[in-house]
Design a protein around this motif. Structure first.
Motif, PDB file in Angstrom:
ATOM      1  N   LYS A  60      -9.809   0.867  17.057  1.00 50.21           N
ATOM      2  CA  LYS A  60     -10.720   1.234  18.141  1.00 50.21           C
ATOM      3  C   LYS A  60     -10.387   0.431  19.392  1.00 50.21           C
ATOM      4  N   LEU A  64      -9.430   1.989  22.970  1.00 49.80           N
ATOM      5  CA  LEU A  64     -10.263   1.748  24.151  1.00 49.80           C
ATOM      6  C   LEU A  64      -9.554   0.934  25.229  1.00 49.80           C
ATOM      7  N   GLN A  67      -6.888   4.294  28.792  1.00 53.13           N
ATOM      8  CA  GLN A  67      -7.540   5.561  29.093  1.00 53.13           C
ATOM      9  C   GLN A  67      -6.659   6.384  30.026  1.00 53.13           C
ATOM     10  N   GLU A 116     -17.607   5.126  31.092  1.00 57.89           N
ATOM     11  CA  GLU A 116     -18.500   4.759  29.995  1.00 57.89           C
ATOM     12  C   GLU A 116     -18.845   5.981  29.139  1.00 57.89           C
ATOM     13  N   TRP A 118     -17.029   8.728  28.885  1.00 60.33           N
ATOM     14  CA  TRP A 118     -15.755   9.090  28.269  1.00 60.33           C
ATOM     15  C   TRP A 118     -15.524   8.247  27.015  1.00 60.33           C
ATOM     16  N   ASN A 119     -15.670   6.931  27.157  1.00 62.41           N
ATOM     17  CA  ASN A 119     -15.431   6.040  26.036  1.00 62.41           C
ATOM     18  C   ASN A 119     -16.469   6.197  24.933  1.00 62.41           C
ATOM     19  N   ARG A 122     -15.220   8.921  22.863  1.00 64.18           N
ATOM     20  CA  ARG A 122     -14.027   8.478  22.136  1.00 64.18           C
ATOM     21  C   ARG A 122     -14.428   7.634  20.928  1.00 64.18           C
TER      22      ARG A 122
END
Length: 154
Positions: A60, A64, A67, A116, A118-119, A122
């Motif tokens: 992860k 992260l 991007q 934020e 977007w993540n 993910r």
């Protein structure tokens, strides 16, 4: 949002990110060789884009830390991706089934997707894909849905 939609949405984030990274690294290739994600190549692009320590697993934290898809789509570099920015990209024409992803990722409904938001998608997709819960996605856990190649039911 259904579990399937979360997986598909998070998969979209991974695919967009990986395809943007692959497209950037394939500059100079002929148009016939193609650029970006192709069916069946989701894992290869994903691991190439995010596996920082080259152990054939993506944690992860590794995912992260980058991007590339978001950065590429955020044309004016204001920290948000709008529908207009996405529509201006060639990928929007090459992947019409992706249309509407901004509405799915835009959790505060302000008409744009922040890094934020977007993540967060993910992370949801990562956690669902990490079937053995060891904190990493390996090739065997990388599903067609995460790669964006599976069915897209609402």
């Amino acid at each position: 949002m259904t579990i399937h939609r979360v997986v598909v949405s998070a998969g979209l984030a991974a695919v967009l990110a990986a395809s943007m990274a692959a497209a950037g690294s394939s500059q100079g290739k002929s148009a016939q060789q193609g650029q970006g994600w192709k069916k069946g190549q989701g894992w290869e692009f994903f691991v190439a884009a995010f596996d920082a320590n080259k152990d054939a697993r993506v944690t992860k934290e590794e995912m992260l830390a980058k991007q590339p898809g978001f950065d590429h789509m955020d044309a004016n570099h204001d920290g948000f991706v709008t529908e207009a920015e996405y529509d201006a990209m060639p990928a929007s024409k090459n992947h019409p089934n992706v249309k509407g992803w901004i509405g799915r990722f835009d959790t505060n409904k302000d008409g744009k997707v922040s890094l934020e938001e977007w993540n967060a998608q993910r992370v949801k997709g990562f956690e669902m894909a990490d079937k053995n819960k060891d904190g990493a996605i390996e090739k065997g856990e990388f599903t067609p849905e995460l790669a964006g190649g599976g069915p897209t039911h609402s």
